[in-house]
Design an enzyme around this catalytic site. Structure first.
Site, PDB file in Angstrom:
ATOM      1  CG  ASN A  78      10.636   5.105   2.101  1.00 20.79           C
ATOM      2  OD1 ASN A  78      11.004   3.585   3.238  1.00 20.79           O
ATOM      3  ND2 ASN A  78       9.465   5.017   1.320  1.00 20.79           N
ATOM      4  N   GLY A 111       0.737  -0.938   0.260  1.00 18.86           N
ATOM      5  CA  GLY A 111      -0.282  -0.002  -0.054  1.00 18.86           C
ATOM      6  C   GLY A 111       0.612   1.162   0.149  1.00 18.86           C
ATOM      7  CD  GLU A 134       2.057   3.907   4.617  1.00 20.21           C
ATOM      8  OE1 GLU A 134       3.637   3.416   6.036  1.00 20.21           O
ATOM      9  OE2 GLU A 134       1.477   2.887   5.176  1.00 20.21           O
ATOM     10  CG  MET A 139       8.542   2.265   2.712  1.00 22.10           C
ATOM     11  SD  MET A 139       7.867   0.586   3.769  1.00 22.10           S
ATOM     12  CE  MET A 139       9.160   1.635   5.931  1.00 22.10           C
ATOM     13  CD  GLU A 146       3.890  -2.318   9.589  1.00 18.84           C
ATOM     14  OE1 GLU A 146       2.779  -1.245   9.931  1.00 18.84           O
ATOM     15  OE2 GLU A 146       4.521  -1.406   8.919  1.00 18.84           O
TER      16      GLU A 146
HETATM   17  N1  0A1 Z   1       5.595  -0.672   6.652  1.00 17.87           N
HETATM   18  C1  0A1 Z   1       4.579  -0.776   5.116  1.00 17.87           C
HETATM   19  C2  0A1 Z   1       4.663  -2.086   4.564  1.00 17.87           C
HETATM   20  C3  0A1 Z   1       5.468  -2.188   3.166  1.00 17.87           C
HETATM   21  C4  0A1 Z   1       5.796  -3.678   3.832  1.00 17.87           C
HETATM   22  C5  0A1 Z   1       7.194  -4.178   2.766  1.00 17.87           C
HETATM   23  C6  0A1 Z   1       7.049  -3.156   1.443  1.00 17.87           C
HETATM   24  O1  0A1 Z   1       7.763  -3.650   0.744  1.00 17.87           O
HETATM   25  C7  0A1 Z   1       8.192  -4.823   0.468  1.00 17.87           C
HETATM   26  C8  0A1 Z   1       6.488  -1.793   1.429  1.00 17.87           C
HETATM   27  C9  0A1 Z   1       6.054  -1.471   2.148  1.00 17.87           C
HETATM   28  C10 0A1 Z   1       3.424  -0.236   6.107  1.00 17.87           C
HETATM   29  O2  0A1 Z   1       2.590  -1.147   7.398  1.00 17.87           O
HETATM   30  O3  0A1 Z   1       2.057   0.435   5.507  1.00 17.87           O
HETATM   31 ZN    ZN Z   2       2.852  -0.345   8.575  1.00 19.29          ZN
END
Ligand code: 0A1
Ligand code: ZN
Length: 886
Positions: A270, A266, A303, A268, A325
């Site tokens: 960063n 969905g 995010e 990320m 999460e």
């Molecule tokens: N941390 C992000 C989810 C996410 C996980 C892996 C990804 O690529 C492999 C991309 C996004 C979230 O929880 O929104």
């Molecule tokens: Zn997340």
């Protein structure tokens, strides 16, 4: 890969601290799609907590050009590379590493690491993508400060972004330019990001509650600037909400969202540079539905909330993924609920969450990939971004709030940040903060993290008219899951209310309870295998409303009579349980009807009792109820959820029975459905607010019932809606209704495609609708794959057609000849060569294969074996199919 070619399993118990800690990282990128040069300068020092003096770096798909340690180039004999691990033994305590590598972004179709999408550069580093960019101790407990220099052709990549603050930019020779970014916060490598692209942005200066001004930007491709308002508004709402609900402020001066069309998930989080799937950014009324708008609000919030829950406090290792999460999903759920602001709106969001759990998480918890919220082992971490880690994880966090109250939960959060800001920690640390801040013993609560499987809470009741006692006897059990044959009792909050004969809530007096006087809902804490809870001063036998607001992620067994369910369906003040009563009434009937179809092969002799129909009629026309609630109450349990209730699944019988029920309701309530259809129009300018969206949802549900077996007038209703709709919600709903009506919808599908051929996200919808249509068999899907707009390379597109068929069209996917299973195997293999993460998700469509009739099982098994037998499978797919076959 080990010699026998089975990929290694990684265990949580094997965790060891990093041997070296990194202070600073300076990255220089010379961006070129075919040959990107990455220069990486790391300052690191030995970690006194580690006995090892070896520097361990990860790298994948990289060409190592040079490796220097404290200024001296290392000879190949001074380090070793085994698989994706580079080890430098016997290193000094203080180290400066300089590493130069090459990579080939244009060939990176996995969309992990540095890749090219529509001619521009993007990165995705979670979980282990940073190692595809440079050699690095790529693990979340290594947190460092980053400076990033980006260099690229200015005409092709006019926008150069990375984490933190822009500190310098300018021109270079040969039409190139540069930008230098510095992130003031230390972060794990998985939060690194860069974008080098031809993009435009909507930007705004926003004042925080503290008075500090920040710059907010939403970056999109040219032509999409008319679709960024809602994402920007959602971002501002998120910032405000986190300040108000949790006292958490944005810590950066600049916060950017970038939309990219090729993305595995969905979005990320960063640091300061969130990268989003376009699906969760772009919206205007013409192209996006109410559900899309709600998704944007939730994901933008999600995010953004990660900035504190995930980024400031991160995970020690990937087994702790739910630490960030589960908590962040809970936060985004609460955000969405608060944005609606009404009790009934809140209940509607809660019902949606329950539906997701039942549709996806309960099956996962009962299948071959079942794992605890905090897994003990994995082969490929990318396979553990699951509904269990996310949604069940959010339920676990929600239970703290249920047990401790909102204020107690907030105290726990405050303590968590006070203790752990800037650290990489474990789920246990979060639990300890909740316990310590509230003086509570939450040791048993740990089992929610360590035990897989959906607990079953079984309730019995007895009423003593003489003593005026009403007892609720609760017991619990949890089915065995892989590696966990026996489970210990969970700490389960069970919220309960009692209804009198008029449907009113009784004021409760729980023996030994300390709830406020006159409370009408109390939370029972079930901690033992069986417990008796006694309510006093109960003048008549009440109808119990158990598990209000779905207070725990469990299956509740209680022998309700139809009359009791009807009573709850008419009166329960708890909207979730009111809805639940309707679902139980429907499910009983669906299961009976399905068994009849299975036995007789057709729907000819089926009957639906008038009691149920009348209950639905009463609810449908009850204008005191939120339209959004009425819509949810009138949706029958999905075919997948019905399947989960059956010992042996008969997908065609389920479909036939459910369709019969829909047709019967549609015919019996025709007058009311039509009246509600007209009463819930939303004229005027489109607004995605919850009330308007609820009206559209109810209206379009009415339309779908009216079109199960339509006459000419009903068909015309849908056709007119399609032709005159002023927004995508109504247009798409009309089209879906037409497709599902069995009438010839080809001309409408063509018109829709013509109108939206240039809107990728709408073309996805066009594929998705067809994939899930009852008439679409595997041959039709293969034909759609030949359409010029179809490609497996774009995850959204692949999912729209393939996943919506395998997961959204069970009656066709499970066609008796097994043809769709063969198709599945082909596609898993083909996708695996392109994008293992997407392939592994598709592989999971076969998770529940053991629950089908022997003839189908055999064919599913063959398909699984066909995939498993391939020699060049990714770890991702291999883990899924081998667990399915185990
Ligand atoms: N941390 C992000 C989810 C996410 C996980 C892996 C990804 O690529 C492999 C991309 C996004 C979230 O929880 O929104
Ligand atoms: Zn997340």
């Amino acid at each position: 890969m080990r010699p026998d070619s089975t990929p290694a399993t990684i265990y949580r118990k094997d965790y060891t601290v990093p041997s070296y800690l990194v202070e600073t990282v300076e990255l220089g990128f010379d961006l070129d799609p075919d040959r990107t040069i990455v220069a990486n300068r790391i300052t690191m020092q030995h970690n006194p907590a580690s006995p090892s003096r070896s520097i361990v770096l990860h790298g994948e798909e990289l060409e190592l050009v040079e490796l220097r340690l404290n200024g001296r180039a290392l000879a190949p004999t001074e380090y070793k590379i085994e698989g994706s691990v580079l080890t430098i033994p016997r290193a000094p305590a203080q180290v400066v590493l300089e590493i130069e590598t090459l990579c080939t972004p244009v060939q990176n179709t996995s969309l992990s690491g540095l890749y090219v999408s529509n001619g521009s550069f993007y990165t995705q580093c979670e979980a282990e993508g940073f190692r595809r960019i440079t050699y690095f101790p790529d693990r979340p407990d290594v947190m460092a400060r980053y400076t990033v220099m980006l260099r690229a052709d200015k005409a092709r990549y006019p926008v150069l972004l990375s984490n933190g603050n822009l500190i310098e930019s300018g021109e270079l020779d040969d039409g190139r330019h540069y930008a230098k970014w510095e992130d003031p916060f230390k972060k794990p490598s998985y939060l690194f990001a860069l974008v080098a692209a031809r993009l435009v942005c909507q930007e705004e200066h926003y004042t925080l509650k503290s008075g500090r001004e920040v710059l907010l930007q939403v970056w999109v491709e040219e032509g999409n600037l008319d679709k960024t308002d809602y994402a920007m508004q959602s971002l501002k709402n998120s910032i405000r909400w986190d300040e108000e609900r949790f006292g958490l402020e944005l810590d950066l001066d600049r916060f950017m969202i970038v939309a990219v069309g090729d993305f595995n998930m969905g979005a990320m989080e960063n640091k300061g540079l969130n990268i989003f799937n376009t699906k969760f950014v772009l919206a205007n009324p013409r192209v996006a539905t109410d559900i899309d708008y709600a998704g944007i609000e939730a994901v933008v919030g999600h995010e953004y909330f990660h900035n504190w829950t995930g980024n400031r406090v991160t995970c020690r290792d990937w087994f702790q993924l739910s630490l960030k999460e589960g908590l962040t999903v809970f936060r985004d759920q609460e955000f969405s609920a608060d944005m609606i602001g009404t009790d009934s709106g809140r209940a509607v969001t809660r019902i949606d969450q329950v539906r997701t759990l039942r549709q996806a998480q309960f099956p996962e918890d009962a299948g071959p990939m079942a794992h605890p919220v905090r897994p003990d082992s994995f082969v490929e971490i990318n396979n553990f971004y699951t509904v269990t880690v996310y949604e069940k994880g959010a339920e676990v966090v929600r239970m703290y709030q249920t047990l401790l109250g909102r204020d107690g939960f907030r105290k726990g959060m405050d303590l968590y940040f006070a203790r752990h800001d800037g650290q990489a920690v474990e789920c246990d640390d979060f639990r300890a903060a909740m316990a310590d801040a509230n003086g509570r013993d939450l040791r048993q609560f740990e089992r929610w993290y360590s035990q897989a499987g959906t607990p079953v809470v079984s309730a019995r009741t007895r009423y003593d008219a003489v003593k005026r006692n009403f007892d609720i006897i609760l017991s619990q059990r949890c089915p065995a899951t892989a590696g966990q044959p026996d489970k210990l009792p969970f700490h389960i909050p069970v919220a309960v209310g009692l209804l009198d004969a008029n449907g009113k809530d009784l004021p409760l007096l729980l023996e030994g309870g300390d709830h406020p006087k006159g409370a009408t809902t109390v939370v029972l804490e079930l901690t033992e295998q069986e417990q008796i809870f006694r309510f006093r001063n109960v003048d008549e036998r009440p109808v119990p409303s158990i598990l209000r607001d779905f207070s725990a992620p469990v299956v509740l067994e209680y022998d309700y009579t139809d009359d009791e369910l009807l009573h709850l369906y008419r009166h329960d003040s708890d909207a979730v349980n009111r809805w639940e009563a309707g679902q139980r009434l429907a499910m009983e009937r669906l299961l009976k009807l399905t068994a009849q179809v299975s036995a007789h092969g057709d729907a000819a002799a089926l009957k639906l009792d008038s009691t149920f129909i009348e209950a639905q009629r009463a609810l449908l026309v009850d204008e005191a109820l939120d339209p959004a609630f009425r819509e949810l109450a009138l949706i029958l349990p999905s075919e997948t959820i019905i399947a989960e209730q059956m010992e042996v699944v008969d997908p065609q019988a389920i479909h036939t029975a459910r369709q019969f029920m829909r047709r019967t309701i549609g015919a019996a309530l025709k007058t009311e459905l039509l009246a509600q259809y007209h009463a819930n129009q939303t004229p005027g300018a489109y607004s995605p607010d919850a009330l308007s969206a609820g009206k559209r949802a109810l209206k379009n549900l009415c339309l779908s019932y009216l079109l199960v077996a339509p006459d000419a007038a009903q068909l015309q209703l849908a056709q007119q809606q399609f032709d005159h709709a002023s927004n995508m919600t109504d247009r798409a709903a009309a089209l879906v209704a037409l497709i599902h009506s069995g009438s010839d919808a080809a001309s409408y599908l063509d018109a829709f495609y013509q109108d939206f051929a240039n809107e990728a996200l709408v073309v996805d919808k066009w594929f998705a609708m067809q994939a899930a249509a009852p008439a679409t068999n595997v041959a039709a899907v293969r034909k759609l794959m030949q359409h010029p707009a179809f490609t497996l390379k774009n995850p959204n597109r692949a999912r729209s057609l393939i996943f919506n068929f395998t997961n959204g069209n069970p009656a066709q996917f499970h066609a008796a000849d097994g043809s769709a299973y063969a198709f599945w195997a082909e596609l898993v293999i083909e996708l695996d060569a392109i994008n293992p993460q997407v392939a592994a998700r598709l592989a999971r469509s076969m998770d529940r294969w053991r629950r089908y009739a022997p003839a189908l099982q055999e064919k599913m098994k063959q398909a699984l074996e066909q995939v498993a037998a391939r020699s060049k499978l990714s770890n991702d797919v291999q883990e899924v199919v081998s667990k399915a076959l185990a």
